[in-house]
Design a protein around this motif. Sequence first.
Motif, PDB file in Angstrom:
ATOM      1  N   THR A  11       1.185 -14.092   0.246  1.00 42.05           N
ATOM      2  CA  THR A  11       1.295 -12.942   1.141  1.00 42.05           C
ATOM      3  C   THR A  11       0.120 -11.998   0.900  1.00 42.05           C
ATOM      4  O   THR A  11      -0.199 -11.678  -0.247  1.00 42.05           O
ATOM      5  N   ILE A  12      -0.509 -11.574   1.974  1.00 39.87           N
ATOM      6  CA  ILE A  12      -1.639 -10.646   1.883  1.00 39.87           C
ATOM      7  C   ILE A  12      -1.211  -9.298   2.453  1.00 39.87           C
ATOM      8  O   ILE A  12      -0.705  -9.222   3.578  1.00 39.87           O
ATOM      9  N   ILE A  13      -1.405  -8.248   1.677  1.00 35.29           N
ATOM     10  CA  ILE A  13      -1.134  -6.888   2.141  1.00 35.29           C
ATOM     11  C   ILE A  13      -2.433  -6.099   2.071  1.00 35.29           C
ATOM     12  O   ILE A  13      -3.037  -5.973   1.007  1.00 35.29           O
ATOM     13  N   ARG A  14      -2.872  -5.612   3.203  1.00 44.26           N
ATOM     14  CA  ARG A  14      -4.034  -4.721   3.256  1.00 44.26           C
ATOM     15  C   ARG A  14      -3.514  -3.300   3.412  1.00 44.26           C
ATOM     16  O   ARG A  14      -2.688  -3.033   4.288  1.00 44.26           O
ATOM     17  N   PHE A  15      -3.989  -2.388   2.577  1.00 48.60           N
ATOM     18  CA  PHE A  15      -3.451  -1.032   2.608  1.00 48.60           C
ATOM     19  C   PHE A  15      -4.535  -0.009   2.321  1.00 48.60           C
ATOM     20  O   PHE A  15      -5.599  -0.330   1.780  1.00 48.60           O
ATOM     21  N   ASP A  16      -4.251   1.217   2.702  1.00 49.95           N
ATOM     22  CA  ASP A  16      -5.162   2.327   2.454  1.00 49.95           C
ATOM     23  C   ASP A  16      -4.785   2.957   1.121  1.00 49.95           C
ATOM     24  O   ASP A  16      -3.770   3.650   1.013  1.00 49.95           O
ATOM     25  N   ALA A  17      -5.611   2.722   0.111  1.00 45.48           N
ATOM     26  CA  ALA A  17      -5.308   3.206  -1.238  1.00 45.48           C
ATOM     27  C   ALA A  17      -5.397   4.723  -1.348  1.00 45.48           C
ATOM     28  O   ALA A  17      -4.914   5.296  -2.327  1.00 45.48           O
ATOM     29  N   SER A  18      -5.989   5.381  -0.361  1.00 46.63           N
ATOM     30  CA  SER A  18      -6.027   6.844  -0.388  1.00 46.63           C
ATOM     31  C   SER A  18      -4.694   7.444   0.050  1.00 46.63           C
ATOM     32  O   SER A  18      -4.422   8.619  -0.196  1.00 46.63           O
ATOM     33  N   VAL A  19      -3.846   6.622   0.693  1.00 45.26           N
ATOM     34  CA  VAL A  19      -2.505   7.066   1.099  1.00 45.26           C
ATOM     35  C   VAL A  19      -1.456   6.497   0.158  1.00 45.26           C
ATOM     36  O   VAL A  19      -0.565   7.210  -0.315  1.00 45.26           O
ATOM     37  N   LEU A  20      -1.544   5.194  -0.121  1.00 49.86           N
ATOM     38  CA  LEU A  20      -0.627   4.524  -1.037  1.00 49.86           C
ATOM     39  C   LEU A  20      -1.410   4.090  -2.273  1.00 49.86           C
ATOM     40  O   LEU A  20      -2.189   3.136  -2.216  1.00 49.86           O
ATOM     41  N   THR A  21      -1.234   4.784  -3.372  1.00 49.09           N
ATOM     42  CA  THR A  21      -1.968   4.415  -4.589  1.00 49.09           C
ATOM     43  C   THR A  21      -1.518   3.053  -5.098  1.00 49.09           C
ATOM     44  O   THR A  21      -2.301   2.296  -5.674  1.00 49.09           O
ATOM     45  N   THR A  22      -0.235   2.745  -4.899  1.00 47.20           N
ATOM     46  CA  THR A  22       0.299   1.405  -5.147  1.00 47.20           C
ATOM     47  C   THR A  22       1.157   1.044  -3.947  1.00 47.20           C
ATOM     48  O   THR A  22       1.654   1.931  -3.240  1.00 47.20           O
ATOM     49  N   VAL A  23       1.334  -0.238  -3.715  1.00 49.17           N
ATOM     50  CA  VAL A  23       2.137  -0.653  -2.563  1.00 49.17           C
ATOM     51  C   VAL A  23       3.241  -1.598  -3.031  1.00 49.17           C
ATOM     52  O   VAL A  23       2.989  -2.572  -3.737  1.00 49.17           O
TER      53      VAL A  23
END
Length: 247
Positions: A11-23
């Motif tokens: 599973t690949i999760i792309r996220f904005d680390a400036s909003v979610l420091t961890t996902v």
Amino acid sequence: MTPSDLCLNGTIIRFDASVLTTVDPRIFQVDWLRRNKLWLGSTSGRSQAHFFRVADHDMVLRHFHRGGLVGRVNRDLYLRVPAAKSRALREFDLLSEMHAEGLPVPLPVAAQFIPFGPFYRADIITQRIPDARPLQEVLFDRGLSTNLWRQIGAHVRQLHDHCVFHSDLNCRNIMLDTRDRIWFIDFDKCEKRKPGRWARANLDRLHRSLVKTAAQSPNVHWCRQDWENLLAGYADDTAIHIRDEQG
């Protein structure tokens, strides 16, 4: 934005680390959001959106569903492609680019690609636009001024000037907030294209959606002159800059 990728058993999760420091992958699960009292509500219809609040941000979760006849037998499976070309990650990347260009679109927060044999499932999370409603819904309540219709046309022109093809440009995917600021949502299957006839087709699609909405009830505040005002704003996009200067 600070895009980052997380890989968990394929599973690949792309996220904005400036909003979610961890996902936490469970952020894509409606039941988990409900159990943890993060879920705030949802829309109806096939493309159901769920509203929730995490890390002091109001967000929108949308699971990718199949439509049409295929959707009757295959609810949410898509033929497998590389993760970067999946529906969710492509929308995430397009929104990131558009947001960086200053276009009025929601900030992407996270997108998920889940392989399933020769298929995949997908989800996307964006930030929720505060106090905004679909144009379609607004038109059932009130009419818009000539200037606001011109503003809508100018904003559509702004998308097209940035070569953005919106595959489903209609009055449900144009949002107005309480300050009458204009936003665009739902960029699934959208892309950047070279200038061409697609821009006219985009406008035609929007026009059909307004005509269809007006036919639903005599209480819808829309008429032919409103469309002419929108086209005038599209032809003269300086209106958008005047509005920006006025705040």
